[in-house]
Design an enzyme around this catalytic site. Structure first.
Site, PDB file in Angstrom:
ATOM      1  N   ALA A 126       0.825  -1.207   0.000  1.00 24.95           N
ATOM      2  CA  ALA A 126       0.000   0.000   0.000  1.00 24.95           C
ATOM      3  C   ALA A 126       0.861   1.258   0.000  1.00 24.95           C
ATOM      4  CB  ALA A 126      -0.910   0.008   1.234  1.00 24.95           C
ATOM      5  N   CYS A 127       0.562   2.154  -0.939  1.00 22.03           N
ATOM      6  CA  CYS A 127       1.355   3.360  -1.127  1.00 22.03           C
ATOM      7  C   CYS A 127       1.401   4.226   0.109  1.00 22.03           C
ATOM      8  CB  CYS A 127       0.776   4.159  -2.286  1.00 22.03           C
ATOM      9  SG  CYS A 127       1.299   5.863  -2.312  1.00 22.03           S
ATOM     10  N   PHE A 128       0.245   4.453   0.720  1.00 20.74           N
ATOM     11  CA  PHE A 128       0.193   5.442   1.790  1.00 20.74           C
ATOM     12  C   PHE A 128       0.874   4.978   3.065  1.00 20.74           C
ATOM     13  CE2 PHE A 128      -2.087   9.311   0.796  1.00 20.74           C
ATOM     14  CZ  PHE A 128      -2.504   9.043  -0.494  1.00 20.74           C
ATOM     15  N   ASP A 129       1.413   3.773   3.034  1.00 18.10           N
ATOM     16  CA  ASP A 129       2.099   3.258   4.208  1.00 18.10           C
ATOM     17  C   ASP A 129       3.432   3.964   4.447  1.00 18.10           C
ATOM     18  OD1 ASP A 129       3.738   0.150   5.012  1.00 18.10           O
ATOM     19  OD2 ASP A 129       2.676   1.528   6.324  1.00 18.10           O
TER      20      ASP A 129
END
Lengths: 254, 127
Positions: A126-129
């Site tokens: 997941a990118c927003f991690d």
């Protein structure tokens, strides 16, 4: 995605001017990074059942669920002084525009501090991690996730500014073990924020777009002329949509 | 300060080349790996393929950006560095040594004169 690439290509040819776009998504769409392996990391059947599109970006990074958000994209030549100086410097300059826009909405945002010489190879789907250097954060939490691609001397940077965020919805679309899902949910809840979380109420897309437009004008010292896609841009975008972004050869290439 | 070895030649696309007869070894500069951040993947044109000076020979993805890797020479790719494709961070750690990307049999070694010397490259990246 197709429109971003079309404008970038035409800008590289000297046909389209440097461009900033603001857009939303309907239906919701999961976009994955250029190099991200799709079958291994995405629950494709769940996406289909939910009516959520899946597309591979030309930019890197990880999975982003484009739902209640404002996506910005900025297209300019690498040597355009307002964004020149390499990847990190261009991120910083563009983030400055976003920060200026958020200030107009009474949101106090920062740029995540640079990583310096530290190279950590993150593995979450997941990118927003993760917050990279100069990414826009509020209270230490990521508000905007951005990615950049440089091709033929043209920089395309695009990113998602979350108007609201539902971590469960994103997680249901990723292939994760039960414990990974639970851990990732904790991480996301700690590290990600949205305009609705910050303000306590949901901001309208048009208000946010207008504020960002002014922010970019101010921070980058430019005047933006609002207009629709040109015929060439539309034609090329439609071609890219048909030949690339709707094709499994592209989306499932990895 | 970025490392710019004197015995190499450079492109505006931040790749370097070391020539030995008609055999060229190619990689990305220290400045490039630093500005890209943690390199996650290389996607390189295969062995036997033809490359052209100034054109991409592949793509590099870091945690910050996806970028073309520009070939400094024209010719045929005769070897790809498997060590760097399986461990891309080698290009961060040792861009001029273990982080080399491909070897090219040059079709026209005279093309090397089109490239920047170390001094010229240093000026280019400090501009």
């Amino acid at each position: 995605m197709a429109i971003d690439e079309a404008v970038a290509t035409l800008h590289g040819r000297g046909v389209s001017p440097p461009t900033i776009r603001f857009y939303g998504w309907n239906p919701a769409c999961l976009s994955i990074g250029y190099f991200q392996p799709i079958e291994r990391e995405v629950e494709i059947e769940v996406c289909r059942a939910e009516g959520i599109d899946v597309v591979r970006r030309p930019t890197g990074g990880r999975a982003v669920l484009h739902d209640d958000e404002l996506t910005y994209s900025l297209i300019a030549m690498e040597q355009e002084p307002r964004i020149a100086g390499g990847v990190t410097e261009s991120y910083r300059k563009i983030s400055a525009g976003i920060l200026a826009g958020l200030t107009r909405l009474s949101v106090v945002a920062d740029m995540a501090p640079g990583r310096g010489g530290q190279h950590d190879h993150l593995h979450s789907a997941a990118c927003f991690d993760s917050a990279s250097s100069y990414e826009v954060t509020v209270g230490g939490k990521k508000l905007v996730g951005s990615a950049q691609v440089r091709r033929g001397g043209v920089v395309l940077q695009h990113g998602s500014l979350l108007l609201s965020f539902d971590s469960n919805k994103l997680l249901s679309l990723l292939k994760l073990t039960v414990s990974d899902r639970s851990n990732l949910k904790d991480e996301l809840d700690k590290k990600v924020t949205s305009m609705a979380s910050i303000a306590g109420w949901r901001q309208e897309f048009s208000d946010v777009a207008e504020a960002l437009r002014c922010g970019f004008e101010q921070a980058l010292a430019i005047l933006l002329a609002v207009g629709p896609l040109t015929n060439e841009e539309e034609d090329l975008a439609n071609k890219l949509l048909a030949d690339k972004y709707t094709r499994s050869e592209w989306n499932f290439r990895r | 300060m970025s490392n710019v070895p004197n015995d190499l030649k450079y492109t505006k696309g931040h790749s370097w080349v070391k020539a030995d007869g008609d055999l060229a070894t190619v990689g990305i500069s220290d400045f490039a790996q630093d500005t890209l951040g943690s390199i996650l993947l290389f996607e390189l044109t295969g062995e036997g393929s033809t490359v052209t000076q100034g054109q991409p020979l592949g793509t590099v993805e870091s945690d910050k950006a996806t970028s073309d890797v520009i070939s400094p020479v024209s010719g045929e790719i005769i070897e790809i560095n498997e060590n760097v494709t399986s461990a891309p961070e080698k290009a961060n750690d040792d861009p001029y040594g273990e982080g080399w990307l491909v070897k090219v049999r040059m079709s026209d070694p005279d093309e090397l004169s089109n490239l920047m010397s170390a001094d010229e490259f240093e000026k280019f990246i400090s501009a």
